[in-house]
Design a protein around this motif. Sequence first.
Motif, PDB file in Angstrom:
ATOM      1  N   GLY A  81       0.817  -1.195   0.000  1.00 29.14           N
ATOM      2  CA  GLY A  81       0.000   0.000   0.000  1.00 29.14           C
ATOM      3  C   GLY A  81       0.855   1.252   0.000  1.00 29.14           C
ATOM      4  O   GLY A  81       2.065   1.211  -0.227  1.00 29.14           O
ATOM      5  N   SER A  82       0.239   2.378   0.289  1.00 28.04           N
ATOM      6  CA  SER A  82       0.953   3.650   0.274  1.00 28.04           C
ATOM      7  C   SER A  82       1.543   3.956   1.646  1.00 28.04           C
ATOM      8  O   SER A  82       1.094   3.460   2.671  1.00 28.04           O
ATOM      9  CB  SER A  82      -0.007   4.770  -0.126  1.00 28.04           C
ATOM     10  OG  SER A  82      -1.069   4.880   0.817  1.00 28.04           O
ATOM     11  N   GLY A  83       2.579   4.781   1.639  1.00 23.45           N
ATOM     12  CA  GLY A  83       3.106   5.334   2.866  1.00 23.45           C
ATOM     13  C   GLY A  83       3.969   4.416   3.699  1.00 23.45           C
ATOM     14  O   GLY A  83       4.177   4.666   4.898  1.00 23.45           O
ATOM     15  N   ALA A  84       4.508   3.342   3.139  1.00 26.25           N
ATOM     16  CA  ALA A  84       5.367   2.440   3.907  1.00 26.25           C
ATOM     17  C   ALA A  84       6.690   3.115   4.249  1.00 26.25           C
ATOM     18  O   ALA A  84       7.207   3.943   3.489  1.00 26.25           O
ATOM     19  CB  ALA A  84       5.622   1.159   3.124  1.00 26.25           C
ATOM     20  N   ILE A  85       7.242   2.749   5.415  1.00 29.45           N
ATOM     21  CA  ILE A  85       8.507   3.306   5.902  1.00 29.45           C
ATOM     22  C   ILE A  85       9.463   2.154   6.192  1.00 29.45           C
ATOM     23  O   ILE A  85       9.082   1.168   6.827  1.00 29.45           O
ATOM     24  CB  ILE A  85       8.285   4.139   7.177  1.00 29.45           C
ATOM     25  CG1 ILE A  85       7.393   5.346   6.886  1.00 29.45           C
ATOM     26  CG2 ILE A  85       9.619   4.590   7.771  1.00 29.45           C
ATOM     27  CD1 ILE A  85       6.990   6.106   8.137  1.00 29.45           C
ATOM     28  N   PHE A  86      10.732   2.295   5.754  1.00 30.08           N
ATOM     29  CA  PHE A  86      11.725   1.250   5.954  1.00 30.08           C
ATOM     30  C   PHE A  86      12.960   1.844   6.630  1.00 30.08           C
ATOM     31  O   PHE A  86      13.558   2.788   6.125  1.00 30.08           O
ATOM     32  CB  PHE A  86      12.126   0.625   4.612  1.00 30.08           C
ATOM     33  CG  PHE A  86      10.962   0.059   3.848  1.00 30.08           C
ATOM     34  CD1 PHE A  86      10.467  -1.198   4.141  1.00 30.08           C
ATOM     35  CD2 PHE A  86      10.346   0.803   2.849  1.00 30.08           C
ATOM     36  CE1 PHE A  86       9.388  -1.709   3.436  1.00 30.08           C
ATOM     37  CE2 PHE A  86       9.267   0.292   2.138  1.00 30.08           C
ATOM     38  CZ  PHE A  86       8.784  -0.968   2.441  1.00 30.08           C
ATOM     39  N   GLY A  87      13.353   1.265   7.767  1.00 28.18           N
ATOM     40  CA  GLY A  87      14.546   1.706   8.466  1.00 28.18           C
ATOM     41  C   GLY A  87      15.809   1.175   7.811  1.00 28.18           C
ATOM     42  O   GLY A  87      15.779   0.535   6.755  1.00 28.18           O
ATOM     43  N   THR A  88      16.933   1.404   8.468  1.00 33.73           N
ATOM     44  CA  THR A  88      18.223   0.937   7.945  1.00 33.73           C
ATOM     45  C   THR A  88      18.464  -0.515   8.344  1.00 33.73           C
ATOM     46  O   THR A  88      17.972  -1.000   9.355  1.00 33.73           O
ATOM     47  CB  THR A  88      19.369   1.803   8.477  1.00 33.73           C
ATOM     48  OG1 THR A  88      19.383   1.738   9.916  1.00 33.73           O
ATOM     49  CG2 THR A  88      19.226   3.242   8.052  1.00 33.73           C
ATOM     50  N   GLY A  89      19.263  -1.197   7.526  1.00 34.82           N
ATOM     51  CA  GLY A  89      19.725  -2.539   7.867  1.00 34.82           C
ATOM     52  C   GLY A  89      18.663  -3.610   7.837  1.00 34.82           C
ATOM     53  O   GLY A  89      18.851  -4.687   8.418  1.00 34.82           O
ATOM     54  N   LEU A 100       2.359  -5.910   2.069  1.00 35.35           N
ATOM     55  CA  LEU A 100       2.288  -4.883   3.099  1.00 35.35           C
ATOM     56  C   LEU A 100       1.104  -3.965   2.813  1.00 35.35           C
ATOM     57  O   LEU A 100       0.888  -3.559   1.675  1.00 35.35           O
ATOM     58  CB  LEU A 100       3.577  -4.049   3.139  1.00 35.35           C
ATOM     59  CG  LEU A 100       4.902  -4.802   3.310  1.00 35.35           C
ATOM     60  CD1 LEU A 100       6.067  -3.806   3.323  1.00 35.35           C
ATOM     61  CD2 LEU A 100       4.906  -5.643   4.566  1.00 35.35           C
ATOM     62  N   GLY A 101       0.358  -3.610   3.862  1.00 29.34           N
ATOM     63  CA  GLY A 101      -0.751  -2.694   3.710  1.00 29.34           C
ATOM     64  C   GLY A 101      -0.302  -1.243   3.721  1.00 29.34           C
ATOM     65  O   GLY A 101       0.893  -0.931   3.659  1.00 29.34           O
ATOM     66  N   ASN A 102      -1.261  -0.330   3.839  1.00 27.78           N
ATOM     67  CA  ASN A 102      -0.957   1.100   3.893  1.00 27.78           C
ATOM     68  C   ASN A 102      -0.291   1.456   5.223  1.00 27.78           C
ATOM     69  O   ASN A 102      -0.657   0.947   6.284  1.00 27.78           O
ATOM     70  CB  ASN A 102      -2.242   1.911   3.756  1.00 27.78           C
ATOM     71  CG  ASN A 102      -2.924   1.702   2.431  1.00 27.78           C
ATOM     72  OD1 ASN A 102      -2.281   1.692   1.386  1.00 27.78           O
ATOM     73  ND2 ASN A 102      -4.235   1.528   2.448  1.00 27.78           N
ATOM     74  N   GLY A 103       0.681   2.354   5.156  1.00 33.34           N
ATOM     75  CA  GLY A 103       1.254   2.924   6.361  1.00 33.34           C
ATOM     76  C   GLY A 103       2.056   1.973   7.223  1.00 33.34           C
ATOM     77  O   GLY A 103       2.247   2.225   8.419  1.00 33.34           O
ATOM     78  N   VAL A 104       2.548   0.871   6.669  1.00 34.74           N
ATOM     79  CA  VAL A 104       3.375  -0.065   7.436  1.00 34.74           C
ATOM     80  C   VAL A 104       4.738   0.559   7.713  1.00 34.74           C
ATOM     81  O   VAL A 104       5.326   1.220   6.845  1.00 34.74           O
ATOM     82  CB  VAL A 104       3.536  -1.393   6.677  1.00 34.74           C
ATOM     83  CG1 VAL A 104       4.582  -2.281   7.344  1.00 34.74           C
ATOM     84  CG2 VAL A 104       2.211  -2.119   6.586  1.00 34.74           C
ATOM     85  N   ALA A 105       5.246   0.352   8.924  1.00 33.80           N
ATOM     86  CA  ALA A 105       6.566   0.862   9.294  1.00 33.80           C
ATOM     87  C   ALA A 105       7.442  -0.287   9.794  1.00 33.80           C
ATOM     88  O   ALA A 105       7.068  -0.986  10.738  1.00 33.80           O
ATOM     89  CB  ALA A 105       6.438   1.928  10.379  1.00 33.80           C
ATOM     90  N   ILE A 106       8.588  -0.475   9.146  1.00 31.04           N
ATOM     91  CA  ILE A 106       9.554  -1.498   9.537  1.00 31.04           C
ATOM     92  C   ILE A 106      10.797  -0.785  10.048  1.00 31.04           C
ATOM     93  O   ILE A 106      11.493  -0.112   9.289  1.00 31.04           O
ATOM     94  CB  ILE A 106       9.937  -2.417   8.357  1.00 31.04           C
ATOM     95  CG1 ILE A 106       8.700  -2.879   7.591  1.00 31.04           C
ATOM     96  CG2 ILE A 106      10.772  -3.584   8.860  1.00 31.04           C
ATOM     97  CD1 ILE A 106       7.785  -3.761   8.363  1.00 31.04           C
ATOM     98  N   ASP A 107      11.076  -0.914  11.344  1.00 32.42           N
ATOM     99  CA  ASP A 107      12.188  -0.186  11.946  1.00 32.42           C
ATOM    100  C   ASP A 107      13.526  -0.867  11.630  1.00 32.42           C
ATOM    101  O   ASP A 107      13.581  -1.922  10.995  1.00 32.42           O
ATOM    102  CB  ASP A 107      11.969  -0.074  13.459  1.00 32.42           C
ATOM    103  CG  ASP A 107      12.693   1.117  14.074  1.00 32.42           C
ATOM    104  OD1 ASP A 107      13.533   1.737  13.372  1.00 32.42           O
ATOM    105  OD2 ASP A 107      12.446   1.417  15.246  1.00 32.42           O
ATOM    106  N   ASP A 108      14.613  -0.277  12.137  1.00 27.89           N
ATOM    107  CA  ASP A 108      15.971  -0.695  11.806  1.00 27.89           C
ATOM    108  C   ASP A 108      16.246  -2.161  12.165  1.00 27.89           C
ATOM    109  O   ASP A 108      15.797  -2.665  13.192  1.00 27.89           O
ATOM    110  CB  ASP A 108      16.985   0.168  12.557  1.00 27.89           C
ATOM    111  CG  ASP A 108      16.877   1.643  12.211  1.00 27.89           C
ATOM    112  OD1 ASP A 108      16.267   1.966  11.178  1.00 27.89           O
ATOM    113  OD2 ASP A 108      17.402   2.460  12.987  1.00 27.89           O
ATOM    114  N   TYR A 109      17.036  -2.805  11.301  1.00 27.82           N
ATOM    115  CA  TYR A 109      17.647  -4.118  11.537  1.00 27.82           C
ATOM    116  C   TYR A 109      16.643  -5.241  11.777  1.00 27.82           C
ATOM    117  O   TYR A 109      16.942  -6.208  12.481  1.00 27.82           O
ATOM    118  CB  TYR A 109      18.653  -4.039  12.698  1.00 27.82           C
ATOM    119  CG  TYR A 109      19.690  -2.977  12.460  1.00 27.82           C
ATOM    120  CD1 TYR A 109      20.613  -3.111  11.419  1.00 27.82           C
ATOM    121  CD2 TYR A 109      19.722  -1.814  13.219  1.00 27.82           C
ATOM    122  CE1 TYR A 109      21.539  -2.113  11.161  1.00 27.82           C
ATOM    123  CE2 TYR A 109      20.646  -0.818  12.967  1.00 27.82           C
ATOM    124  CZ  TYR A 109      21.557  -0.972  11.933  1.00 27.82           C
ATOM    125  OH  TYR A 109      22.467   0.019  11.678  1.00 27.82           O
TER     126      TYR A 109
END
Length: 256
Positions: A81-89, A100-109
């Motif tokens: 979906g839209s607005g996904a966020i991906f951290g480092t590593g 992945l749906g809208n607005g999913v956030a995957i933090d670092d590592y």
Amino acid sequence: MISSQRQNQSQKRIDKTPLSEQLNQGNGSALAKYQAKVLGSTKLLPFLTYEVFTFFLSDLPGTLGYLLRKKLYPMLFKDIGSGAIFGTGIALRCPGRITLGNGVAIDDYGLLDASGVEAGITLGDNVIVSRNCVIQSKTAAVTIGNNTDIGCNTIISSSGGISIGASVLIAGNCYIGGGRYITDRLDLPMMQQGVYTKGAVKIGDDVWLGAGAIVLDGVQIGKGCIVGAGAVVTKNLPDYTVATGVPAKAVRQRSE
């Protein structure tokens, strides 16, 4: 010791090839085996896209890394979906099996590993996967509902299937799923006897798992349950149960 007869009656043996065998045995080049493991395919264009993106963007810090991953990483996934966020590593295995749906956030590592089965991993809208989390569809799929928040260092490892509902709070250092080693024989190391599972894990909507809680395979947790910090859930919990301890036992029911 668990007998083979009892296992056949109530449990399911898992056909799982150790990682060392996946990478080092069988036909094909080392490159082809690597492609099959990290992409589930030996097609050239998806492989080159994956390699370029992960090599140049995975550890790129700051605003530039954030914006480039947000723009380009969606190309790697089955659906997003839209607005996904991906951290480092972040480590991705077979992202073509991940939705992945809208607005999913995957933090670092974190690690999203869908290399085990075609059904892979599905995360609903606004799911938050915090730093250092592992989500693996080892031999069965993982499905996580909308607005669920997964705390740091949590491991979700699916051998018999894992379904987590919407608006679930999972605190840090939790462990969900997994399988078990067969231990019938004494003349053979346990790691060589195979593995089995007691079935799928099902966690209902609006559940709260406290820090360090463990939910074993084959367990169902009903809607609105609270599991105390450090508890080990080995049996099903009805809706709106508050459970604590090792093994977890009901201490009260939530009510209006």
